[in-house]
Design a protein around this motif. Structure first.
Motif, PDB file in Angstrom:
ATOM      1  N   UNK A  69       0.839  -1.197   0.000  1.00 52.38           N
ATOM      2  CA  UNK A  69       0.000   0.000   0.000  1.00 52.38           C
ATOM      3  C   UNK A  69       0.881   1.256   0.000  1.00 52.38           C
ATOM      4  N   UNK A  70       0.451   2.278  -0.772  1.00 53.63           N
ATOM      5  CA  UNK A  70       1.299   3.468  -0.878  1.00 53.63           C
ATOM      6  C   UNK A  70       1.298   4.245   0.440  1.00 53.63           C
ATOM      7  N   UNK A  71       2.295   5.129   0.563  1.00 57.57           N
ATOM      8  CA  UNK A  71       2.389   5.940   1.773  1.00 57.57           C
ATOM      9  C   UNK A  71       1.338   7.051   1.728  1.00 57.57           C
ATOM     10  N   UNK A  72       0.604   7.200   2.805  1.00 56.34           N
ATOM     11  CA  UNK A  72      -0.471   8.192   2.850  1.00 56.34           C
ATOM     12  C   UNK A  72      -0.138   9.253   3.894  1.00 56.34           C
ATOM     13  N   UNK A  73      -0.068  10.506   3.450  1.00 62.44           N
ATOM     14  CA  UNK A  73       0.147  11.623   4.377  1.00 62.44           C
ATOM     15  C   UNK A  73      -1.021  12.567   4.178  1.00 62.44           C
ATOM     16  N   UNK A  74      -2.029  12.351   5.011  1.00 59.80           N
ATOM     17  CA  UNK A  74      -3.365  12.902   4.768  1.00 59.80           C
ATOM     18  C   UNK A  74      -3.742  14.008   5.741  1.00 59.80           C
ATOM     19  N   UNK A  75      -4.342  15.062   5.179  1.00 58.55           N
ATOM     20  CA  UNK A  75      -4.983  16.088   6.011  1.00 58.55           C
ATOM     21  C   UNK A  75      -6.484  15.881   5.893  1.00 58.55           C
ATOM     22  N   UNK A  76      -7.159  15.700   7.046  1.00 59.59           N
ATOM     23  CA  UNK A  76      -8.617  15.597   7.037  1.00 59.59           C
ATOM     24  C   UNK A  76      -9.192  16.924   7.492  1.00 59.59           C
ATOM     25  N   UNK A  77      -9.957  17.568   6.608  1.00 59.27           N
ATOM     26  CA  UNK A  77     -10.606  18.824   6.956  1.00 59.27           C
ATOM     27  C   UNK A  77     -12.092  18.558   7.188  1.00 59.27           C
ATOM     28  N   UNK A  78     -12.760  19.510   7.828  1.00 59.74           N
ATOM     29  CA  UNK A  78     -14.195  19.367   8.045  1.00 59.74           C
ATOM     30  C   UNK A  78     -14.592  20.080   9.313  1.00 59.74           C
ATOM     31  N   UNK A  79     -15.877  20.444   9.382  1.00 64.41           N
ATOM     32  CA  UNK A  79     -16.392  21.175  10.553  1.00 64.41           C
ATOM     33  C   UNK A  79     -16.278  20.304  11.799  1.00 64.41           C
ATOM     34  N   UNK A  86      -9.208   4.854   8.881  1.00 62.17           N
ATOM     35  CA  UNK A  86      -8.095   4.930   7.906  1.00 62.17           C
ATOM     36  C   UNK A  86      -6.800   4.503   8.589  1.00 62.17           C
ATOM     37  N   UNK A  87      -6.647   4.903   9.848  1.00 68.44           N
ATOM     38  CA  UNK A  87      -5.440   4.563  10.608  1.00 68.44           C
ATOM     39  C   UNK A  87      -5.261   3.037  10.668  1.00 68.44           C
ATOM     40  N   UNK A  88      -6.374   2.336  10.935  1.00 69.42           N
ATOM     41  CA  UNK A  88      -6.311   0.872  11.008  1.00 69.42           C
ATOM     42  C   UNK A  88      -6.014   0.258   9.649  1.00 69.42           C
ATOM     43  N   UNK A  89      -6.598   0.835   8.616  1.00 71.02           N
ATOM     44  CA  UNK A  89      -6.457   0.262   7.274  1.00 71.02           C
ATOM     45  C   UNK A  89      -5.029   0.446   6.740  1.00 71.02           C
ATOM     46  N   UNK A  90      -4.459   1.629   6.956  1.00 73.94           N
ATOM     47  CA  UNK A  90      -3.126   1.931   6.408  1.00 73.94           C
ATOM     48  C   UNK A  90      -2.006   1.706   7.420  1.00 73.94           C
ATOM     49  N   UNK A  91      -2.398   1.389   8.660  1.00 70.44           N
ATOM     50  CA  UNK A  91      -1.418   1.182   9.734  1.00 70.44           C
ATOM     51  C   UNK A  91      -0.517   2.410   9.931  1.00 70.44           C
ATOM     52  N   UNK A  92      -1.143   3.560   9.999  1.00 68.63           N
ATOM     53  CA  UNK A  92      -0.426   4.820  10.234  1.00 68.63           C
ATOM     54  C   UNK A  92      -1.122   5.561  11.377  1.00 68.63           C
ATOM     55  N   UNK A 110     -14.967   7.903   1.489  1.00 64.48           N
ATOM     56  CA  UNK A 110     -13.593   8.312   1.842  1.00 64.48           C
ATOM     57  C   UNK A 110     -12.593   7.347   1.204  1.00 64.48           C
ATOM     58  N   UNK A 111     -12.883   6.060   1.295  1.00 63.88           N
ATOM     59  CA  UNK A 111     -11.975   5.054   0.720  1.00 63.88           C
ATOM     60  C   UNK A 111     -11.857   5.268  -0.785  1.00 63.88           C
TER      61      UNK A 111
END
Ligand code: AP5
Length: 212
Positions: free
Chosen positions: A1-11, A23-29, A206-207
């Motif tokens: 799986x590729x490296x994911x460096x994600x910003x989650x925005x939202x109210x 997502x943390x569980x799925x990508x193990x990050x 999201x996925x």
């Protein structure tokens, strides 16, 4: 799986923390929530926590320099090397600029959009575990242990989920945080997901956005 460096925005209450955990569980990050780090500091009575409490209680943002310092320290930890999820940071354009100035490479920026009226209902039913930090909802994500967390602790309401504080947080979000969307849209990085009434429907969108 590729490296994911994600910003989650939202109210506030859009479901960032809920999706970040999945997502943390799925990508193990690691999922890094500045709100959770600040709440822990308040609970342990550190100097930073004592200073931050009045801002959180009023539904205002903690000063940029404090949260930028928190993130700089947290991203330097070894578990962030293969990716991370930022939940609740950046929350102002200066914070986004500071992240860029740190040389942090971001691969995805995803905003979960939910109308304000729905947010108010969600916050009213949110229950959290003061011990392990797990989040539930009385209707949409009930704890399997009823009024307790599966870890055994009694679930409580977050003090900033009081309707008046939620209204202030939403106002802050629209005035100060939403402009960040333009910041990342201008770089061609912004993806938008409409938050759904069912958790798993949002998770699927999201996925798809992260894989697409
Ligand atoms: P923080 O803890 O980051 O709060 P927030 O961004 O306001 O977001 P929340 O944690 O309230 O909501 P969420 O989007 O994670 O939703 P959740 O998944 O829980 O920040 C708190 C405070 O700290 C701020 O106000 C500020 O003072 C300070 N702070 C933090 N970061 C800062 C920064 N960078 N700069 C300055 N200050 C900072 O979901 C909500 C509820 O809805 C849950 O009960 C959940 O089970 C339910 N739910 C989720 N998804 C769904 C769905 N699809 N359908 C139905 N129910 C759902």
């Amino acid at each position: 799986m590729r490296s994911l460096k994600l910003i989650l925005l939202g109210a506030p209450g859009a479901g960032k923390g809920t999706q970040a955990e999945i997502i943390s569980g799925k990508y193990n990050i690691p999922a890094i929530s500045t709100g959770a780090i600040i709440r822990e500091a308040i609970q342990s009575g550190t100097e930073m926590g004592k200073n931050a409490k009045s801002y959180i209680d009023a539904g205002a943002l903690v000063p940029d320099e404090v949260v930028i310092g928190i993130i700089r320290e947290r991203l330097a930890k070894e578990d962030c090397v293969n990716g991370f999820i930022l939940d609740g940071f950046p929350r102002t354009v200066p914070q986004a600029e500071a992240l860029e100035a740190m040389g942090v490479e971001i691969t995805e920026v995803l905003s979960i959009e939910v109308p304000d009226e729905k947010i108010l209902t969600r916050m009213a039913g949110r229950r959290v575990c003061p011990k392990c930090g797990a989040t539930f909802h009385t209707e949409f994500k009930p704890s399997p242990a009823g009024e307790n967390c599966p870890c055994g602790e009694k679930l409580t309401r977050r003090s900033d989920d009081d309707p008046e504080v939620v209204a202030a947080r939403l106002e802050t979000y629209h005035a100060v945080t939403e402009p960040i969307k333009e910041f990342y849209a201008g770089k061609g990085m912004l993806k938008i997901v409409e938050g759904q009434d069912k958790l798993e429907d949002t998770t699927a969108l999201v996925a798809a956005a992260l894989e697409g």
